[in-house]
Design a protein around this motif. Structure first.
Motif, PDB file in Angstrom:
ATOM      1  N   ILE A   5      41.396 -46.085  54.247  1.00  0.00           N
ATOM      2  CA  ILE A   5      41.761 -45.057  55.214  1.00  0.00           C
ATOM      3  C   ILE A   5      41.213 -45.477  56.570  1.00  0.00           C
ATOM      4  CG2 ILE A   5      41.514 -42.635  55.853  1.00  0.00           C
ATOM      5  CD1 ILE A   5      41.067 -42.029  52.874  1.00  0.00           C
ATOM      6  N   CYS A   6      42.008 -45.331  57.620  1.00  0.00           N
ATOM      7  CA  CYS A   6      41.572 -45.698  58.968  1.00  0.00           C
ATOM      8  C   CYS A   6      40.321 -44.905  59.355  1.00  0.00           C
ATOM      9  CB  CYS A   6      42.701 -45.433  59.959  1.00  0.00           C
ATOM     10  SG  CYS A   6      42.301 -45.909  61.660  1.00  0.00           S
ATOM     11  N   SER A   7      39.350 -45.587  59.961  1.00  0.00           N
ATOM     12  CA  SER A   7      38.076 -44.977  60.367  1.00  0.00           C
ATOM     13  C   SER A   7      38.166 -44.207  61.681  1.00  0.00           C
ATOM     14  CB  SER A   7      37.004 -46.063  60.514  1.00  0.00           C
ATOM     15  OG  SER A   7      36.712 -46.648  59.278  1.00  0.00           O
ATOM     16  N   PHE A   8      39.320 -44.225  62.321  1.00  0.00           N
ATOM     17  CA  PHE A   8      39.489 -43.471  63.561  1.00  0.00           C
ATOM     18  C   PHE A   8      39.629 -41.998  63.206  1.00  0.00           C
ATOM     19  CE2 PHE A   8      41.774 -41.808  67.246  1.00  0.00           C
ATOM     20  CZ  PHE A   8      41.040 -42.374  68.276  1.00  0.00           C
ATOM     21  N   PRO A   9      38.811 -41.122  63.833  1.00  0.00           N
ATOM     22  CA  PRO A   9      38.889 -39.693  63.509  1.00  0.00           C
ATOM     23  C   PRO A   9      40.310 -39.163  63.666  1.00  0.00           C
ATOM     24  CG  PRO A   9      37.019 -40.134  64.921  1.00  0.00           C
ATOM     25  CD  PRO A   9      37.826 -41.413  64.867  1.00  0.00           C
ATOM     26  N   GLU A  17      47.726 -52.401  53.616  1.00  0.00           N
ATOM     27  CA  GLU A  17      48.478 -53.427  54.327  1.00  0.00           C
ATOM     28  C   GLU A  17      48.402 -53.247  55.842  1.00  0.00           C
ATOM     29  OE1 GLU A  17      50.462 -56.107  53.336  1.00  0.00           O
ATOM     30  OE2 GLU A  17      49.748 -55.883  51.294  1.00  0.00           O
ATOM     31  N   LEU A  18      48.052 -52.075  56.311  1.00  0.00           N
ATOM     32  CA  LEU A  18      48.006 -51.803  57.750  1.00  0.00           C
ATOM     33  C   LEU A  18      46.591 -51.760  58.304  1.00  0.00           C
ATOM     34  CD1 LEU A  18      50.672 -48.970  57.921  1.00  0.00           C
ATOM     35  CD2 LEU A  18      50.968 -51.369  58.517  1.00  0.00           C
ATOM     36  N   LEU A  19      45.598 -52.065  57.470  1.00  0.00           N
ATOM     37  CA  LEU A  19      44.214 -51.915  57.891  1.00  0.00           C
ATOM     38  C   LEU A  19      43.489 -53.243  58.041  1.00  0.00           C
ATOM     39  CD1 LEU A  19      43.135 -48.930  55.640  1.00  0.00           C
ATOM     40  CD2 LEU A  19      43.734 -48.858  58.048  1.00  0.00           C
ATOM     41  N   THR A  20      42.620 -53.282  59.031  1.00  0.00           N
ATOM     42  CA  THR A  20      41.693 -54.387  59.227  1.00  0.00           C
ATOM     43  C   THR A  20      40.300 -53.833  58.993  1.00  0.00           C
ATOM     44  OG1 THR A  20      43.113 -55.449  60.856  1.00  0.00           O
ATOM     45  CG2 THR A  20      40.786 -56.025  60.919  1.00  0.00           C
ATOM     46  N   THR A  21      39.505 -54.513  58.182  1.00  0.00           N
ATOM     47  CA  THR A  21      38.150 -54.069  57.892  1.00  0.00           C
ATOM     48  C   THR A  21      37.155 -54.994  58.575  1.00  0.00           C
ATOM     49  OG1 THR A  21      38.858 -53.200  55.755  1.00  0.00           O
ATOM     50  CG2 THR A  21      36.499 -53.548  56.052  1.00  0.00           C
ATOM     51  N   LEU A  31      40.246 -50.122  60.376  1.00  0.00           N
ATOM     52  CA  LEU A  31      41.079 -49.594  61.449  1.00  0.00           C
ATOM     53  C   LEU A  31      42.522 -50.036  61.272  1.00  0.00           C
ATOM     54  CD1 LEU A  31      38.637 -50.209  64.411  1.00  0.00           C
ATOM     55  CD2 LEU A  31      39.326 -47.995  63.501  1.00  0.00           C
ATOM     56  N   CYS A  32      43.443 -49.117  61.523  1.00  0.00           N
ATOM     57  CA  CYS A  32      44.858 -49.439  61.448  1.00  0.00           C
ATOM     58  C   CYS A  32      45.267 -50.199  62.710  1.00  0.00           C
ATOM     59  CB  CYS A  32      45.687 -48.160  61.290  1.00  0.00           C
ATOM     60  SG  CYS A  32      45.682 -47.085  62.737  1.00  0.00           S
ATOM     61  N   THR A  33      46.471 -50.728  62.707  1.00  0.00           N
ATOM     62  CA  THR A  33      46.940 -51.507  63.848  1.00  0.00           C
ATOM     63  C   THR A  33      47.012 -50.667  65.130  1.00  0.00           C
ATOM     64  OG1 THR A  33      49.219 -51.091  63.153  1.00  0.00           O
ATOM     65  CG2 THR A  33      48.224 -53.159  62.454  1.00  0.00           C
ATOM     66  N   LEU A  34      47.178 -49.367  65.002  1.00  0.00           N
ATOM     67  CA  LEU A  34      47.218 -48.496  66.182  1.00  0.00           C
ATOM     68  C   LEU A  34      45.838 -48.303  66.811  1.00  0.00           C
ATOM     69  CD1 LEU A  34      49.538 -45.709  64.775  1.00  0.00           C
ATOM     70  CD2 LEU A  34      50.175 -47.561  66.342  1.00  0.00           C
ATOM     71  N   HIS A  35      44.779 -48.447  66.019  1.00  0.00           N
ATOM     72  CA  HIS A  35      43.433 -48.140  66.498  1.00  0.00           C
ATOM     73  C   HIS A  35      42.476 -49.330  66.524  1.00  0.00           C
ATOM     74  CE1 HIS A  35      44.828 -44.034  65.182  1.00  0.00           C
ATOM     75  NE2 HIS A  35      44.586 -43.908  66.464  1.00  0.00           N
ATOM     76  N   GLY A  68      26.580 -61.326  63.298  1.00  0.00           N
ATOM     77  CA  GLY A  68      27.749 -61.771  62.550  1.00  0.00           C
ATOM     78  C   GLY A  68      28.556 -60.601  62.027  1.00  0.00           C
ATOM     79  N   LEU A  69      29.826 -60.872  61.766  1.00  0.00           N
ATOM     80  CA  LEU A  69      30.746 -59.859  61.275  1.00  0.00           C
ATOM     81  C   LEU A  69      31.679 -60.475  60.256  1.00  0.00           C
ATOM     82  CD1 LEU A  69      31.645 -58.693  64.842  1.00  0.00           C
ATOM     83  CD2 LEU A  69      30.392 -57.289  63.235  1.00  0.00           C
ATOM     84  N   GLN A  70      32.103 -59.684  59.319  1.00  0.00           N
ATOM     85  CA  GLN A  70      33.142 -60.104  58.391  1.00  0.00           C
ATOM     86  C   GLN A  70      34.415 -59.383  58.802  1.00  0.00           C
ATOM     87  OE1 GLN A  70      33.712 -58.234  54.513  1.00  0.00           O
ATOM     88  NE2 GLN A  70      33.295 -60.252  53.622  1.00  0.00           N
ATOM     89  N   TYR A  71      35.444 -60.151  59.114  1.00  0.00           N
ATOM     90  CA  TYR A  71      36.754 -59.626  59.494  1.00  0.00           C
ATOM     91  C   TYR A  71      37.677 -59.835  58.300  1.00  0.00           C
ATOM     92  CZ  TYR A  71      41.436 -60.130  61.553  1.00  0.00           C
ATOM     93  OH  TYR A  71      42.771 -60.041  61.823  1.00  0.00           O
ATOM     94  N   ARG A  72      38.316 -58.771  57.829  1.00  0.00           N
ATOM     95  CA  ARG A  72      39.217 -58.887  56.683  1.00  0.00           C
ATOM     96  C   ARG A  72      40.515 -58.141  56.992  1.00  0.00           C
ATOM     97  NH1 ARG A  72      37.001 -56.415  51.453  1.00  0.00           N
ATOM     98  NH2 ARG A  72      35.442 -58.000  51.796  1.00  0.00           N
ATOM     99  N   VAL A  73      41.621 -58.828  56.810  1.00  0.00           N
ATOM    100  CA  VAL A  73      42.929 -58.212  57.024  1.00  0.00           C
ATOM    101  C   VAL A  73      43.796 -58.490  55.806  1.00  0.00           C
ATOM    102  CG1 VAL A  73      43.885 -60.202  58.268  1.00  0.00           C
ATOM    103  CG2 VAL A  73      44.822 -57.928  58.687  1.00  0.00           C
ATOM    104  N   HIS A  74      44.617 -57.514  55.432  1.00  0.00           N
ATOM    105  CA  HIS A  74      45.520 -57.627  54.278  1.00  0.00           C
ATOM    106  C   HIS A  74      46.951 -57.628  54.805  1.00  0.00           C
ATOM    107  CE1 HIS A  74      42.188 -56.706  51.592  1.00  0.00           C
ATOM    108  NE2 HIS A  74      41.843 -55.808  52.496  1.00  0.00           N
TER     109      HIS A  74
END
Length: 122
Positions: A5-9, A17-21, A31-35, A68-74
């Motif tokens: 679920i997108c973390s944007f309130p 498929e629309l989220l980047t963690t 966060l979704c592609t919009l946020h 450091g950060l872990q970037y994950r996209v599906h």
């Protein structure tokens, strides 16, 4: 709340498929592609528990001193997971990587949305 679920309130996007963690070892957000551009701007993002115990150095610069950060996209049943420093993550999210950095990511991880031809023309 989980990372599907997108973390944007007030955002109701729930498709993996629309989220980047992004996980910094203290907390993670999805966060979704919009946020996704809200990552550095919005302090009110909903933070989830981290899944990391250690973060390797940045894939691009090998810097382990910067946070450091872990970037994950599906995308299309493919999960891409990259460890980056905050500076390179910011460049990636803003589509401002250098040609060399973008090509290094493409060579290792293949093509994914944030380094697609829509943003980079080589």
């Amino acid at each position: 709340m989980d990372n599907k679920i997108c973390s944007f309130p007030s955002c109701n996007i729930q498709s993996i498929e629309l989220l980047t963690t992004i996980d910094n070892g203290v907390y993670k957000i999805s966060l979704c592609t919009l946020h996704i551009q809200e990552y550095h701007k919005n302090a009110e993002l909903i933070k989830l528990s981290t899944e990391l115990t250690a973060l390797p150095p940045c894939f691009i610069c090998s810097n382990s001193k910067e946070d450091g950060l872990q970037y994950r996209v599906h995308e299309k049943n493919k999960s891409t997971q990259i460890y980056l420093c905050d500076s390179h993550l910011s460049s990636l999210l803003n589509h401002k990587l250098s040609v060399e950095d973008c090509l290094k990511l493409r060579e290792k991880y293949g093509l994914f949305f944030d380094i697609s031809d829509h943003f980079y023309d080589f």
